[in-house]
Design an enzyme around this catalytic site. Structure first.
Site, PDB file in Angstrom:
ATOM      1  N   GLY A 138       1.386  -1.302   0.271  1.00  0.00           N
ATOM      2  CA  GLY A 138       0.081   0.020  -0.145  1.00  0.00           C
ATOM      3  C   GLY A 138       0.351   1.402  -0.018  1.00  0.00           C
ATOM      4  N   GLY A 189       3.464   5.343   4.813  1.00  0.00           N
ATOM      5  CA  GLY A 189       3.408   5.473   5.427  1.00  0.00           C
ATOM      6  C   GLY A 189       1.302   5.575   6.210  1.00  0.00           C
ATOM      7  N   GLU A 221      -4.008  34.074  -7.393  1.00  0.00           N
ATOM      8  CA  GLU A 221      -4.979  33.255  -6.922  1.00  0.00           C
ATOM      9  C   GLU A 221      -6.181  33.060  -6.833  1.00  0.00           C
ATOM     10  OE1 GLU A 221      -3.082  30.582  -5.561  1.00  0.00           O
ATOM     11  OE2 GLU A 221      -0.976  31.686  -6.577  1.00  0.00           O
ATOM     12  N   HIS A 245      -8.078  31.455  -9.313  1.00  0.00           N
ATOM     13  CA  HIS A 245      -8.130  30.006  -8.574  1.00  0.00           C
ATOM     14  C   HIS A 245      -9.566  30.043  -7.584  1.00  0.00           C
ATOM     15  CE1 HIS A 245      -4.874  28.723 -10.304  1.00  0.00           C
ATOM     16  NE2 HIS A 245      -3.838  29.009  -9.731  1.00  0.00           N
ATOM     17  N   ASP A 267       0.733  24.245 -12.201  1.00  0.00           N
ATOM     18  CA  ASP A 267      -0.777  24.287 -12.580  1.00  0.00           C
ATOM     19  C   ASP A 267      -0.882  22.936 -13.524  1.00  0.00           C
ATOM     20  OD1 ASP A 267      -1.682  25.616 -10.275  1.00  0.00           O
ATOM     21  OD2 ASP A 267      -1.213  27.159 -11.114  1.00  0.00           O
TER      22      ASP A 267
END
Length: 633
Positions: free
Chosen positions: A226, A229, A446, A449, A519
């Site tokens: 998996g 962590g 920003e 966005h 992006d």
């Protein structure tokens, strides 16, 4: 007068004696005799040529002379033959320095042989003009090469010894039940399905007779796989402690060394130790370091040999050996098939990131010893951390405690957890000096966005132009619910949101910057997965077009690239359309960011109040469409 009989008896002996005397006289008269010693002419020096005379000889018959030059000491008492020097002339070499030279002449005739030597010369000197490379090499080889070889062997032995000294002494970590480092089931949260699966191993190691009566045997190997962590090592430690077995942990990279056979020897030693202290559990972390598919190449020979030894040890358990091998890997697809077959790693347990309930339980575990304030809401933190692993949640709890300590507070408050979440997700806050022009560009970037996120139904949690990590600013999105499936429309909306920052720059400033690099990477990855793997293109919707499928034709590859480009281009055009339509809210949110630098969710909602949303793809997920209805309605 002697009697006649006596004279007769003496005739024969006297005749024989006379014959011998006559023969000796004749031989002495005819054997070679030296009447003049040989002599040596020339300068006794290296590089010069010496010549010898044969001397004077007498004797009957022809006489043959042979020559032999000799190297003597300074007194001329001890001489040795010079090989190959058998002529009238001889050129001294470098090895003759300090010695005297003589020539021995042997005269031979039919009557006998006689040898005489000439007087010795002076001790030879030389000015180097007669240096003989061949003799020097020969003498050097005989004298110094054995010494140099011996010294070289000493150096090699020393280097090997030093290498062994600096080589790490790798020992497995051993944990006994009840020790301070032991882990209990209560310490393992968010792995309810895996715990139910592994409880059988615990019961078998606790009471093996109950299962042996039914003909069952303990599984030889359990493989955890998996994302990193998620708690694979923690689960293995808990099994060992709950079952009362000894726990031996070793990284697979410790079995791969530069010395051939060392990894295999370490594996044998590890398994021998585990068998002596059964019941026991062997945990091999990062199993892919030694268990990757065997290639057969010579440069992987040590790794292949180590893997072969591991396979042999897994097969070598007896029916009553209470030894369980556990492995953990993040790359199940790269492991050797022989390692995954039944009888070796019998069970494979997938450890996935926790769900909402699991994240809440993990936060409880990591906040046991941390005093929480009234405003700290672990349920809210659990809802905001969808997709994070147990290690991430532990880090968030620790960062929150550190932040509270830096503020001088005695308890952890909500602001501490908000800081920790941003710290883990976005990175460390940077104190960068940004010019007013760049700050304005960041505010519109920003702001674009944030505005488009609101328009497509993905409300942003926070927008900021304060640098964190490698980003000069960011808009934070946190999921409202656990989601495992996403529709094509939702993925297109994510691309529109990601490209809104660049679209805002083009609309407001008429040009774009390199601030949208991350992006563009996200958009490219989404579009690539949609076309290559998920069949979400415009024309190819019922097959995959993976990049590793080399059977695809060139026309299909061009079609694949064209559809990927169409998805990103349309998403960018849609971002431009939305921002042109809502230019006034874009200016408002940019001005707020310039003034405050950071806007929380409630503040963003106030800025965007009264704006109608343009996409509700997330709200339509799972809604059954009415039969015969228009799919575009």
């Amino acid at each position: 007068m002697p009697p006649l009989g006596l004279m007769r008896r003496l005739v024969v002996p006297l005749g024989v004696l006379a014959c011998f005397v006559f023969a000796g006289t004749a031989a002495a008269a005819t054997a070679p005799k030296n009447i003049g010693l040989p002599a040596i002419y020339g300068t006794p020096q290296v590089g010069q040529t010496l010549a010898a005379t044969g001397g004077s000889w007498s004797g009957a018959g022809p006489i043959t002379l042979s020559y032999q030059w000799r190297r003597c000491d300074a007194l001329g008492s001890k001489c040795s033959i010079i090989p190959g020097a058998t002529s009238l002339n001889y050129a001294p070499v470098s090895t003759d320095r300090g010695h005297t030279i003589r020539v021995a002449i042997t005269a031979k005739s039919a009557s006998g042989t006689l040898s005489v030597s000439s007087p010795q010369t002076k001790a030879l000197k030389g000015n180097g003009s007669g240096f003989n490379l061949g003799h020097w090499v020969s003498n050097f080889s005989l004298t110094w090469i054995p010494v140099l070889f011996f010294l070289l062997m000493i150096v090699v032995v020393y280097l090997i010894w030093r290498t062994l000294q600096v080589m790490p002494r790798v020992k497995p970590m051993e944990i006994t039940p009840g020790s301070a480092s032991a882990v209990t089931w209560d310490d393992v949260a968010g792995l309810d399905e895996a715990k139910n699966e592994l409880q059988e191993i615990v019961d078998f190691l606790r009471d093996p007779k109950r299962f042996e009566q039914l003909g069952a045997r303990v599984p030889k190997g359990i493989l955890f796989h998996g994302p990193p962590g998620t708690g694979k090592t923690l689960a293995a430690k808990a099994i060992a402690n709950e079952s009362g077995a000894r726990f031996y942990a070793q990284s697979a990279s410790a079995f791969v060394e530069m010395f051939a056979g060392l990894g295999a020897a370490r594996i044998r030693k590890l398994f021998e130790e585990a068998r002596k202290n059964a019941p026991s559990i062997i945990f091999i972390d990062e199993l892919d370091a030694v268990g990757m598919t065997r290639s057969g190449h010579s440069f992987n020979r040590e790794q292949d040999q180590t893997l072969n030894q591991l396979l042999v040890e897994l097969d070598g358990f007896g029916p009553r050996d209470q030894v369980v091998v556990m492995g953990a890997s993040n790359r199940l697809q790269d492991l050797d098939p022989a390692l995954l077959r039944p009888g070796r790693f019998d069970r494979q347990v997938y450890i996935q990131p926790p769900d909402l309930k699991g994240r809440r339980a993990i936060l409880d575990v990591h906040s046991r010893n941390k005093p929480l304030g009234m405003s700290a809401d672990l349920d809210a933190v659990a809802r905001q951390t969808a997709g994070l692993t147990g290690a991430d949640l532990a880090n968030i709890a620790n960062e929150a405690a550190i932040h509270a300590g830096r503020r001088g507070m005695g308890k952890l408050e909500a602001v501490d957890f908000d800081y920790a979440l941003e710290r883990v997700v976005a990175g460390l806050q940077q104190r960068r000096v940004v010019t007013d022009k760049e700050k304005r560009i960041l505010a519109y970037h920003e702001g674009g966005h944030a505005l488009v996120s609101y328009l497509v139904g993905k409300e942003p949690q926070k927008a900021t132009i304060i640098a964190r990590g490698a980003a000069l600013g960011f808009v934070l999105h946190l999921p409202e619910e656990e989601r495992y499936l996403e529709t094509k429309e939702e993925l297109v909306d994510w691309m529109i949101v990601a490209l809104a920052g660049r679209a805002a720059e083009e609309i407001v400033f008429g040009r774009v910057t390199n601030g949208a690099a991350n992006d563009l990477e996200k958009v490219t990855q989404i579009a690539r997965s949609m076309v290559f793997e998920w069949g979400m293109g415009e024309s190819v919707t019922s097959r995959t077009l993976r990049a590793d499928n080399y059977a695809l034709s060139e026309e299909t590859k061009r079609l694949r690239d064209t559809e990927q480009a169409q998805l990103t281009t349309r998403a960018y055009e849609e971002s431009l359309r939305m921002l042109h339509k809502h230019r006034a809210p874009l200016d408002r949110v940019a001005n707020e960011l310039l003034e405050r630098e950071t806007l929380a969710r409630e503040e963003l909602a106030g800025v965007f109040a009264g704006i109608d949303r343009e996409s509700r793809s997330a709200d339509a997920v799972g809604v059954v469409r009415v039969l015969g209805a228009d799919p575009n309605s």
